[in-house]
Design a protein around this motif. Structure first.
Motif, PDB file in Angstrom:
ATOM      1  N   GLN A 111      66.001  40.334  36.647  1.00  0.00           N
ATOM      2  CA  GLN A 111      65.578  39.425  37.420  1.00  0.00           C
ATOM      3  C   GLN A 111      65.019  38.203  36.644  1.00  0.00           C
ATOM      4  O   GLN A 111      65.539  36.804  36.920  1.00  0.00           O
ATOM      5  CB  GLN A 111      64.637  39.727  38.405  1.00  0.00           C
ATOM      6  N   ILE A 157      58.857  38.888  41.821  1.00  0.00           N
ATOM      7  CA  ILE A 157      59.361  39.825  40.778  1.00  0.00           C
ATOM      8  C   ILE A 157      58.163  40.529  40.170  1.00  0.00           C
ATOM      9  O   ILE A 157      58.283  41.867  40.204  1.00  0.00           O
ATOM     10  CB  ILE A 157      60.055  39.262  39.860  1.00  0.00           C
ATOM     11  N   ASP A 165      62.202  46.150  43.373  1.00  0.00           N
ATOM     12  CA  ASP A 165      63.338  45.754  44.190  1.00  0.00           C
ATOM     13  C   ASP A 165      62.845  44.510  44.782  1.00  0.00           C
ATOM     14  O   ASP A 165      61.576  44.255  44.825  1.00  0.00           O
ATOM     15  CB  ASP A 165      63.918  46.870  44.806  1.00  0.00           C
ATOM     16  N   ASP A 166      63.767  43.754  45.584  1.00  0.00           N
ATOM     17  CA  ASP A 166      63.468  42.866  46.413  1.00  0.00           C
ATOM     18  C   ASP A 166      62.381  43.232  47.548  1.00  0.00           C
ATOM     19  O   ASP A 166      63.054  44.051  48.311  1.00  0.00           O
ATOM     20  CB  ASP A 166      64.751  42.074  47.099  1.00  0.00           C
ATOM     21  N   ARG A 211      65.166  51.232  48.048  1.00  0.00           N
ATOM     22  CA  ARG A 211      65.542  50.303  49.070  1.00  0.00           C
ATOM     23  C   ARG A 211      65.987  50.995  50.392  1.00  0.00           C
ATOM     24  O   ARG A 211      66.121  50.535  51.342  1.00  0.00           O
ATOM     25  CB  ARG A 211      66.350  49.259  48.661  1.00  0.00           C
TER      26      ARG A 211
END
Length: 296
Positions: free
Chosen positions: A46, A206, A211-212, A230
């Motif tokens: 990312q 980040i 993860d998001d 997730r």
């Protein structure tokens, strides 16, 4: 005479999806061996994508660099556990084993149809502008652009993350080190872009995440990371792959977290596994932009 039918667009897309998935799964399984590096590959990928965007690179380059960043440590599959997880400083001989991982990574990728997309990041992410990096001692313009970006992002995440032998340093300190070593250890353009992104707060979602929207979790018993996937929900079980402590996934302030159950995880739960939902999302995020080999 035998001939090979050219794949239709849908078949070609599915074939490319499968090949990309194998790359991500290989990298994820290597990372799963080390309980201290959970989320490292996702974060470096990312960061690298944002730096590439900041530098104004085309979409195909951004996608390729993000993919290469996720694959950059693939060669650590060849590093023994006693070195990979060593709580103290490495000896010179042990460090030599670590320094072999870029070349081991390329050997692992040998023959894969998409290896050319990630070769620069895998092989050269530890090369430095002053020529004192490894494995080839490249300098300045000899270092591929992909590796320059992944190199500074990898170092930033390593400095700010906990390891068995030291706690992660404050973000400001890591950024100062990068700024002080631009042009020597770190590519000036990539480092400048990373510093600007940090200053604008674009790295914050980040930092400390796997993860998001999913913060990195630390084992409440012994300290290494525990990654919440997730696809997990409150009430699901996870565990520390270092001490075997079982934890339950909970929701806190709208985000997933963990709480200890007081039990030891089952043998099946301790087995490393890839985060299929994350990998599928990563594949979908890059496949539309990658310039795939014509003979795929």
């Amino acid at each position: 005479m035998f001939w090979r039918r050219k794949p239709a667009p849908v078949e070609q897309h599915q074939h490319a999806q499968g090949l990309l998935t194998t790359l991500y799964v290989m990298a994820a399984m290597v990372e799963a061996r080390d309980p201290y590096t959970g989320g490292h590959l996702w974060r470096v990928s990312q960061y690298s994508r944002l730096v590439a965007e900041k530098l104004g690179l085309p979409a195909a380059d951004i996608a390729r660099i993000g993919l290469g960043a996720f694959l950059h440590d693939l060669g650590k599959v060849g590093v023994p556990d006693e070195i990979l997880r060593k709580p103290g400083r490495l000896t010179d001989e042990e460090y030599d084993v670590i320094k072999a991982h870029p070349e081991v990574g390329m050997r692992v990728l040998a023959g894969h149809p998409l290896s050319g997309l990630v070769e620069a990041a895998v092989l050269a992410h530890h090369e430095t502008p002053d020529g004192r990096g490894y494995p080839q001692g490249l300098s300045d313009a000899e270092i591929p652009d992909d590796a320059r970006i992944v190199g500074v992002c990898d170092a930033f995440d390593a400095m700010t993350s906990h390891r068995p032998y030291r706690a992660g340093m404050p973000v400001e300190k890591a950024l100062n080190i990068i700024e002080e070593n631009m042009g020597r250890q770190f590519d000036r353009a990539a480092a400048t872009a990373l510093l600007e992104l940090a200053g604008s707060g674009e790295l914050d979602p980040i930092l400390g995440h796997t993860d998001d929207g999913i913060p990195l979790q630390d084992c409440p018993a012994c300290g290494p990371t525990i990654v919440v996937r997730r696809d997990q929900q409150a009430g699901d079980l996870s565990c520390c792959r270092s001490c075997g402590a079982e934890v339950s996934v909970v929701e806190q302030a709208g985000k997933l977290a963990i709480t200890p159950t007081g039990q030891l995880a089952t043998k099946a739960a301790l087995a490393p596994e890839a985060d299929d939902a994350l990998i599928n999302a990563l594949v979908e995020s890059v496949i539309a932009h990658l310039e795939l080999p014509e003979n795929l």
